[in-house]
Scaffold this motif. Structure first.
Motif, PDB file in Angstrom:
ATOM      1  N   GLY A  65       0.802  -1.216   0.000  1.00  0.00           N
ATOM      2  CA  GLY A  65       0.000   0.000   0.000  1.00  0.00           C
ATOM      3  C   GLY A  65       0.832   1.261   0.000  1.00  0.00           C
ATOM      4  N   ALA A  66       1.926   1.262   0.760  1.00  0.00           N
ATOM      5  CA  ALA A  66       2.774   2.451   0.850  1.00  0.00           C
ATOM      6  C   ALA A  66       3.401   2.790  -0.498  1.00  0.00           C
ATOM      7  N   LEU A 163      -5.635   4.378  -2.126  1.00  0.00           N
ATOM      8  CA  LEU A 163      -4.446   3.813  -2.751  1.00  0.00           C
ATOM      9  C   LEU A 163      -3.773   2.786  -1.848  1.00  0.00           C
ATOM     10  N   VAL A 164      -3.835   3.024  -0.547  1.00  0.00           N
ATOM     11  CA  VAL A 164      -3.274   2.067   0.419  1.00  0.00           C
ATOM     12  C   VAL A 164      -4.099   0.786   0.417  1.00  0.00           C
ATOM     13  N   ILE A 165      -5.417   0.912   0.472  1.00  0.00           N
ATOM     14  CA  ILE A 165      -6.297  -0.258   0.449  1.00  0.00           C
ATOM     15  C   ILE A 165      -6.087  -1.057  -0.838  1.00  0.00           C
ATOM     16  N   GLY A 199      -8.928  -4.500   1.459  1.00  0.00           N
ATOM     17  CA  GLY A 199      -8.418  -4.747   0.125  1.00  0.00           C
ATOM     18  C   GLY A 199      -8.528  -6.198  -0.280  1.00  0.00           C
ATOM     19  N   ILE A 200      -8.166  -7.103   0.637  1.00  0.00           N
ATOM     20  CA  ILE A 200      -8.258  -8.529   0.341  1.00  0.00           C
ATOM     21  C   ILE A 200      -9.704  -8.932   0.093  1.00  0.00           C
ATOM     22  N   LEU A 257     -13.217   4.819   5.949  1.00  0.00           N
ATOM     23  CA  LEU A 257     -13.270   4.201   4.628  1.00  0.00           C
ATOM     24  C   LEU A 257     -13.224   2.683   4.713  1.00  0.00           C
ATOM     25  N   THR A 258     -12.453   2.159   5.666  1.00  0.00           N
ATOM     26  CA  THR A 258     -12.341   0.699   5.745  1.00  0.00           C
ATOM     27  C   THR A 258     -13.584   0.039   6.331  1.00  0.00           C
TER      28      THR A 258
END
Length: 348
Positions: A65-66, A163-165, A199-200, A257-258
């Motif tokens: 993600g970074a 973008l990290v997710i 994300g997964i 957001l998550t």
């Protein structure tokens, strides 16, 4: 309601991070029953595959993600920031420092005073500036925001960022590609702020719709479980989450957001004890030859200590269970103590 990150953004992230991030394998855990074995698995104990993100250059999944976020932010020379800033207990900070060095930008990492030395030393070694604050989310966020405003640095949040997710979701993409012909019954994922499991979950539910995504966190920092079960974001006190040795999962509340991702795509969130985490660290090292930190081992701990019924799954049918080992940046003294505790029982 926040818009969920689509699969297309995860695919784009996979393209950006290729060649920088390791495409980690799925490692069979010793003792699991192979698909071709005529002997059926014991009740509630399916074939177990471990996804070892401890093999990343920074020792944890956070690099995905970074690097994805910083790469996008630095691509345009006109809008390229003077640097990047992040707050982290260690793994995200190291990932941001490492990615920033690769992409030629300055980095400042805000860390709590109780962050493990093994992680802060790695951040400093990557060339980033360390900024120390009190061990609570409010102090970390405030310091990060001040640096962003006064220096013109871009913030790289540890989890609550598209973008990290998307970068973390590339793990799910890899799992789905590797197991397309034999979809797992479930993918177990560590949960801190929720970026990894979000994300997964996007990738797995899109590509393997019959596979469940189950989050796992320490019972001493179970804000995500409480949030999912109550239907609203629940915050724990920093003094409470600080009790767990899983420093990577001491987040007090999942992100704005998550949480919608978790609520819509994650089947359940289960918890494990401190002893179960340590047992998983020990078994990963002695049986699978994989190094894990306590927070990185929670998904493996749940898969080893919970029956299929306790995970909300049907009886074992030959389909594998996947556990994400999210990080291996463990304090050497702790690892020595864990291995010494019962090493003789594995060396008979």
């Amino acid at each position: 309601m926040a818009e969920l990150v689509p699969l297309e953004e995860i695919r784009a992230a996979a393209h950006r991070i290729a060649g920088v991030v390791v495409r980690t394998p799925l490692v069979p855990f010793p003792g699991a029953v192979a698909p071709s074995d005529a002997t059926p698995p014991s009740p509630g104990r399916p074939d177990l595959l471990v996804k070892p993100e401890s093999l990343q250059p920074t020792g944890a999944f956070k690099l995905r993600g970074a690097y994805n976020a910083i790469r996008v932010l630095t691509e345009d020379p006109v809008t390229r920031p003077g640097g990047v800033v992040a707050h982290s207990s260690g793994n995200h900070g190291f990932a941001v420092a490492y990615a920033a060095a690769m992409l030629g930008v300055k980095a400042a990492i805000v860390v709590p005073h109780n962050a493990p030395t093994v992680k802060t030393d790695a951040i400093a070694g990557a060339g980033a500036e360390l900024v120390w604050v009190e061990p609570n989310l409010a102090a970390r966020v405030a310091a990060t925001g001040q640096i962003a405003r006064t220096r013109g640095y871009a913030e790289i949040p540890p989890f609550d960022h598209r973008l990290v997710i998307a970068g973390q979701g590339t793990i799910g993409l890899e799992i789905a590609e590797d197991l397309a012909a034999r979809p797992p019954r479930a993918v177990l994922v560590p949960v801190g702020g929720g970026g990894l499991v979000s994300g997964i979950a996007v990738a797995i539910t899109a590509l393997l719709p019959e596979t469940k995504v189950i989050g796992v966190e320490p019972e001493l920092a179970a804000d995500a479980r409480d949030s999912l079960h109550s239907g609203t974001r629940v915050a724990w006190q920093a003094a409470d989450t600080a009790r767990t040795m899983a420093d990577a999962l001491r987040v007090e509340q999942v992100g704005e957001l998550t949480f919608p991702h978790i609520r819509e795509l994650v089947s359940d969130i289960v918890t494990v004890t401190e002893d179960e985490m340590l047992a998983a660290v020990r078994q990963l090292a002695l049986r699978a030859r994989l190094v894990a930190e306590p927070g990185g081992a929670v998904a493996v701990a749940a898969s080893l200590s919970r029956s299929a019924a306790e995970l909300g799954l049907a009886a074992a049918d030959g389909a594998p269970l996947v556990a994400v080992l999210s990080g291996g940046n463990i304090d050497p003294e702790l690892l020595t103590g864990v291995l010494g505790a019962e090493a003789t029982s594995y060396n008979r």
